[in-house]
Structure formats: C-alpha cells, structure tokens
Design an enzyme around this catalytic site. Structure first.
Site, PDB file in Angstrom:
ATOM      1  N   SER A 232       0.830  -1.213   0.000  1.00  0.00           N
ATOM      2  CA  SER A 232       0.000   0.000   0.000  1.00  0.00           C
ATOM      3  C   SER A 232       0.854   1.248   0.000  1.00  0.00           C
ATOM      4  CB  SER A 232      -0.861   0.064   1.264  1.00  0.00           C
ATOM      5  OG  SER A 232      -1.713  -1.020   1.337  1.00  0.00           O
TER       6      SER A 232
ATOM      7  N   HIS B 148      -2.188  -3.420  -6.646  1.00  0.00           N
ATOM      8  CA  HIS B 148      -2.764  -3.032  -5.355  1.00  0.00           C
ATOM      9  C   HIS B 148      -4.250  -3.372  -5.332  1.00  0.00           C
ATOM     10  CE1 HIS B 148      -3.831   0.248  -2.249  1.00  0.00           C
ATOM     11  NE2 HIS B 148      -3.240  -0.742  -1.624  1.00  0.00           N
TER      12      HIS B 148
ATOM     13  N   GLU C 199      -5.289  -1.228  -8.538  1.00  0.00           N
ATOM     14  CA  GLU C 199      -4.366  -0.209  -9.056  1.00  0.00           C
ATOM     15  C   GLU C 199      -3.121  -0.939  -9.566  1.00  0.00           C
ATOM     16  OE1 GLU C 199      -5.247   3.750  -6.351  1.00  0.00           O
ATOM     17  OE2 GLU C 199      -3.997   2.201  -5.460  1.00  0.00           O
TER      18      GLU C 199
ATOM     19  N   ASN D  79      -5.500   6.317  -2.305  1.00  0.00           N
ATOM     20  CA  ASN D  79      -5.078   6.843  -0.997  1.00  0.00           C
ATOM     21  C   ASN D  79      -4.696   8.321  -1.062  1.00  0.00           C
ATOM     22  OD1 ASN D  79      -5.578   4.761   0.829  1.00  0.00           O
ATOM     23  ND2 ASN D  79      -3.721   3.671   0.237  1.00  0.00           N
TER      24      ASN D  79
HETATM   25  P1  NAI Z   1      -1.676  -9.552   7.143  1.00  0.00           P
HETATM   26  O1  NAI Z   1      -0.853  -9.292   8.341  1.00  0.00           O
HETATM   27  O2  NAI Z   1      -3.104  -9.892   7.307  1.00  0.00           O
HETATM   28  O3  NAI Z   1      -0.998 -10.763   6.306  1.00  0.00           O
HETATM   29  C1  NAI Z   1       0.371 -10.871   6.075  1.00  0.00           C
HETATM   30  C2  NAI Z   1       0.724 -12.350   6.031  1.00  0.00           C
HETATM   31  O4  NAI Z   1       2.098 -12.475   5.697  1.00  0.00           O
HETATM   32  C3  NAI Z   1       0.525 -13.057   7.366  1.00  0.00           C
HETATM   33  O5  NAI Z   1      -0.306 -14.192   7.192  1.00  0.00           O
HETATM   34  C4  NAI Z   1       1.926 -13.419   7.799  1.00  0.00           C
HETATM   35  O6  NAI Z   1       2.005 -14.655   8.489  1.00  0.00           O
HETATM   36  C5  NAI Z   1       2.635 -13.509   6.468  1.00  0.00           C
HETATM   37  N1  NAI Z   1       4.076 -13.339   6.590  1.00  0.00           N
HETATM   38  C6  NAI Z   1       4.811 -12.853   7.624  1.00  0.00           C
HETATM   39  N2  NAI Z   1       6.116 -12.884   7.313  1.00  0.00           N
HETATM   40  C7  NAI Z   1       6.195 -13.386   6.061  1.00  0.00           C
HETATM   41  C8  NAI Z   1       7.281 -13.660   5.204  1.00  0.00           C
HETATM   42  N3  NAI Z   1       8.534 -13.458   5.577  1.00  0.00           N
HETATM   43  N4  NAI Z   1       7.014 -14.163   3.980  1.00  0.00           N
HETATM   44  C9  NAI Z   1       5.743 -14.373   3.589  1.00  0.00           C
HETATM   45  N5  NAI Z   1       4.666 -14.149   4.363  1.00  0.00           N
HETATM   46  C10 NAI Z   1       4.911 -13.659   5.583  1.00  0.00           C
HETATM   47  O7  NAI Z   1      -1.459  -8.310   6.184  1.00  0.00           O
HETATM   48  P2  NAI Z   1      -2.408  -7.778   5.013  1.00  0.00           P
HETATM   49  O8  NAI Z   1      -3.364  -6.796   5.543  1.00  0.00           O
HETATM   50  O9  NAI Z   1      -2.911  -8.937   4.227  1.00  0.00           O
HETATM   51  O10 NAI Z   1      -1.357  -6.955   4.138  1.00  0.00           O
HETATM   52  C11 NAI Z   1      -0.462  -7.581   3.250  1.00  0.00           C
HETATM   53  C12 NAI Z   1       0.042  -6.556   2.250  1.00  0.00           C
HETATM   54  O11 NAI Z   1      -1.069  -6.041   1.533  1.00  0.00           O
HETATM   55  C13 NAI Z   1       0.753  -5.366   2.863  1.00  0.00           C
HETATM   56  O12 NAI Z   1       1.783  -4.977   2.015  1.00  0.00           O
HETATM   57  C14 NAI Z   1      -0.345  -4.313   2.911  1.00  0.00           C
HETATM   58  O13 NAI Z   1       0.173  -3.006   2.869  1.00  0.00           O
HETATM   59  C15 NAI Z   1      -1.104  -4.631   1.654  1.00  0.00           C
HETATM   60  N6  NAI Z   1      -2.504  -4.197   1.610  1.00  0.00           N
HETATM   61  C16 NAI Z   1      -3.334  -4.355   2.688  1.00  0.00           C
HETATM   62  C17 NAI Z   1      -4.658  -3.947   2.610  1.00  0.00           C
HETATM   63  C18 NAI Z   1      -5.596  -4.133   3.770  1.00  0.00           C
HETATM   64  O14 NAI Z   1      -6.662  -3.503   3.767  1.00  0.00           O
HETATM   65  N7  NAI Z   1      -5.283  -4.979   4.742  1.00  0.00           N
HETATM   66  C19 NAI Z   1      -5.208  -3.340   1.386  1.00  0.00           C
HETATM   67  C20 NAI Z   1      -4.269  -3.298   0.288  1.00  0.00           C
HETATM   68  C21 NAI Z   1      -2.971  -3.683   0.432  1.00  0.00           C
END
Ligand code: NAI
Length: 373
Positions: free
Chosen positions: A115, A136, A148, A187
């Site tokens: 993000s 994105h 995006e 954003n």
């Molecule tokens: P989240 O914390 O729910 O999921 C991240 C996952 O990555 C977890 O299951 C974790 O165990 C895993 N993880 C941790 N270390 C890791 C590694 N070394 N290699 C691979 N996986 C690993 O986070 P979320 O919200 O899904 O965000 C993920 C990405 O998406 C971030 O870059 C965030 O900025 C982006 N994003 C999030 C949005 C949201 O609304 N939550 C919307 C759009 C983008």
C-alpha cells in the site's frame, strides 16, 4: 498458469481465492501450516457464500486449485506470476523478491500488493527490475473490483500487459498508475478528504456529525469521512498517510489521527474511534442524521480531492477516466471525483480550496490550486 501468492493473511488469502476462481493454479505460501489452515478455512467460508449466491458452481473444484505450502521454494518454483502480500516491511518484501527472481519462471511477473512502499525500491533489490510491478488490491479482494496497477521506473511493457491480462481475467477493473507516487491514486484522494475534514474539526469549524452527514447526504458518498476512518481503521490510514508524507506527499497528517493512533483508538476494531462501538470488533453503524449536515458545505472537504485528481492528471500519473473509475470502484462514489468536480464547476472548486487555505493556513491548498489553472 501457476500463480504464487506469498503471504496468506487478510489480502493474500483473498487474492489466492479470486485467482483460483478465475481458473488459475495457485500456490499459496505462509510461514506455518496453522496460518495456511486458517486461510483455507476463510477461503472455504467465502466460497460457500459465493456458492449460495450462484456465483461459484463448484466449491471443491476451486479449492482443489489452491495448494497451501509452507515452503517458499515450492510456491515460487516455476511460477508465472507472483503476488506478494506479506507484511508492509521493506526487508521482508526484498527477501521474497530476491528469491522469486531466482526461482520463478524467467521473465514472469513479480507483483507486490504493497500500500505504501515504493515499487521502484523493491525493484531495485533485484537484477531483472523490469519484471516488478504493483498490483494493489482493495480489501476484501473477493468483493472489491478495483486493482491499481503501478509501474515502477523500470517496469517493462510486457510486465504491464501481462499484469493487465491477469487483472482482466479476474474480472476486476485495472487502473494504471503510470508513476510510482506515494499513495497511488485512491489513498492520495482519500488523504485530501480525510485531512481536510480532520483540520476543520480541529479548528472547530465543523463537527464530526456535520461533516459526515453532509458528505453522505449532499455528495452521496457511501460513508461519512470519520465513519470510514473508524470502519477501515484509523491505524491503517494513519500509517499509510504517514508513509506518504515521509515520501514527499505535500500535506500534513492531521494531528488528531496521530493522537488516536497513539491512544489505540482505531475505530471498530478497538471499540472506540471517532465514534463508539458496543465492543471490540463489534460494528454498529453510527447514527448520522440527514439534518445534521444542513449547515455544512461538503465541497470544502471534497474540493481538495478534486485538486489532487488534477495533480494526478497534470503530472501524467493517471488519466482522467482512470481516476474517475478509481473513485467509483475504490471509494464507492456515485460518480468519478473529476466528473463531480466538473459538474460543480472548477471555479467553485478553486473557491473552496482557497477557503480551506484561509481557514487552516496550510500551504498544501495553495500548492493544489496551481493544478486547477
Ligand atoms: P496480514 O498481516 O493480514 O498478512 C500478512 C501475512 O504475511 C501473514 O499471514 C503473515 O504470516 C505472512 N508473513 C509474515 N512474514 C512473512 C514472510 N517473511 N514471507 C511471507 N509471508 C509472511 O497483512 P495484510 O493486511 O494482508 O497486508 C499484506 C500486504 O497487503 C501489505 O503490504 C499491505 O500493505 C497490503 N494491503 C493491505 C490492505 C488491507 O486492507 N489490509 C489493502 C491493500 C494492500
């Protein structure tokens, strides 16, 4: 085609699901079997809902296309498209991209769902920089139509075109962000709206209810500004806006956001934000009466968003139609923000931005005005 989804959290499990629904073979990686099991059960629940609505015909068939694995090598080996959805930490992402460059199919697309991190900086960490792109997705990826597609300074046309094909095949709508600017499109628009609203609150120019009511009932936005901040998480917005500001976005993060972040008043998830909720994670729609916004002009907070849209166009970052699509599909506006601004009248938009400059004394408003000339 083998798709590798790296990280099976909030975003990753949803992206894996929609990829499998579109017919791709998906390898979904996360750190442990436990996390993967939980991701698979979330996917199953969601697919059952789609089945009940008639969107998915065979849940088991979709499930069989997703292979959860705790081996990064297995997930990436021979993959033709990777989407990384790991935590928002540059070092974690760089490590994944370095391995992906080595293990995935030569020339395949290496996408990040970040993000707020610069796509170019992630690309800089590998040799074949042209393969890297931002895809994105919005939360929840199962329901949100918008993606995006962000080019870094290195992204090749081939990487872009393959990414656009992928997004189309998921039945999502891609908007192209031609330059890797902080906040991309959605954003950036939201930062203007939220910061302007928050500044008026801090100046005691308008109350939270007045602003929320006026944007909902006079502009037709799906939620009030503060209602949305609480719903999606004050922490999420604060961290994204701060990252944008640190990368040169011209605008201050409103101090109230910072204060609430420090006090852990994140909104629905903590039970307290701008509004109060019955308990942690228990959502009850705040009461926002229609009459409350009668005396407030919502264009004071929407005009800076139009100014930002013109910044995006004048810097050749995104096209007018893509900005309008992004504001409708990403923010749920009844019309595109540029179209709304044009219908309201660009002179009126400028007038409101000037008024914001007067009320707040912030230079970001005089900065924005030049893009509307
Ligand atoms: P989240 O914390 O729910 O999921 C991240 C996952 O990555 C977890 O299951 C974790 O165990 C895993 N993880 C941790 N270390 C890791 C590694 N070394 N290699 C691979 N996986 C690993 O986070 P979320 O919200 O899904 O965000 C993920 C990405 O998406 C971030 O870059 C965030 O900025 C982006 N994003 C999030 C949005 C949201 O609304 N939550 C919307 C759009 C983008």
């Amino acid at each position: 085609m083998k798709v590798a989804v790296i990280g099976a959290g909030t975003m990753g499990h949803g992206i894996a699901q929609v990829s499998a629904m579109a017919g791709y073979d998906v390898w979904m990686y996360d750190l442990s079997q436990e996390i993967l099991n939980s991701a698979m059960s979330r996917i199953r629940d969601s697919l059952n809902k789609f089945y009940a609505k008639g969107v998915v015909k065979d849940v088991e068939q979709v499930i069989s296309r997703i292979r959860p694995t705790a081996s990064l090598e297995e997930a990436l080996s021979g993959s033709e498209l990777m989407i990384e959805a790991s935590p928002e930490i540059l070092e974690v992402k760089v490590d994944i991209f370095r391995k992906a460059e080595r293990l995935s199919e030569r020339g395949s697309v290496l996408a990040t769902n970040t993000s707020s991190l610069p796509i170019t900086e992630i690309a800089d960490s590998i040799n074949e920089k042209g393969r890297v792109i931002g895809l994105h997705f919005f939360n929840p990826p199962q329901l949100m139509k918008l993606v995006e597609v962000i080019k870094s300074v290195y992204t090749t046309d081939e990487t872009l075109n393959r990414s656009l094909d992928f997004v189309n095949r998921l039945s999502k709508k891609a908007v192209i962000v031609k330059k890797d600017v902080p906040g991309f499109v959605v954003n950036r628009l939201l930062a203007r709206l939220m910061n302007a609203s928050c500044q008026l609150l801090e100046k005691n120019y308008a109350s939270m209810i007045e602003i929320d009511s006026a944007v909902k009932y006079k502009l037709g936005f799906p939620m009030g500004v503060f209602e949305l901040a609480d719903y999606s998480g004050v922490d999420v917005f604060y961290l994204v806006f701060k990252a944008m500001k640190d990368r040169g976005f011209r605008g201050d993060v409103c101090p109230t956001f910072e204060k609430m972040f420090t006090e852990k008043k994140f909104g629905v998830k903590t039970g307290e934000g701008f509004y109060s909720y019955p308990g942690k994670g228990i959502y009850k729609k705040p009461e926002i009466p229609k009459e409350a916004g009668t005396g407030f002009d919502p264009w004071l907070v929407a005009a800076p968003e139009v100014g930002e849209a013109f910044w995006l166009m004048k810097t050749d970052t995104a096209s007018e139609s893509d900005i309008d699509t992004a504001s409708m599909l990403g923010l749920g506006y009844p019309k595109g923000i540029v179209q709304m601004g044009r219908e309201f009248g660009l002179e009126n938009v400028k007038d409101r931005i000037k008024k914001m400059a007067e009320i707040t004394g912030k230079e970001e408003y005089s900065y924005l005005l030049q893009f509307l000339e």
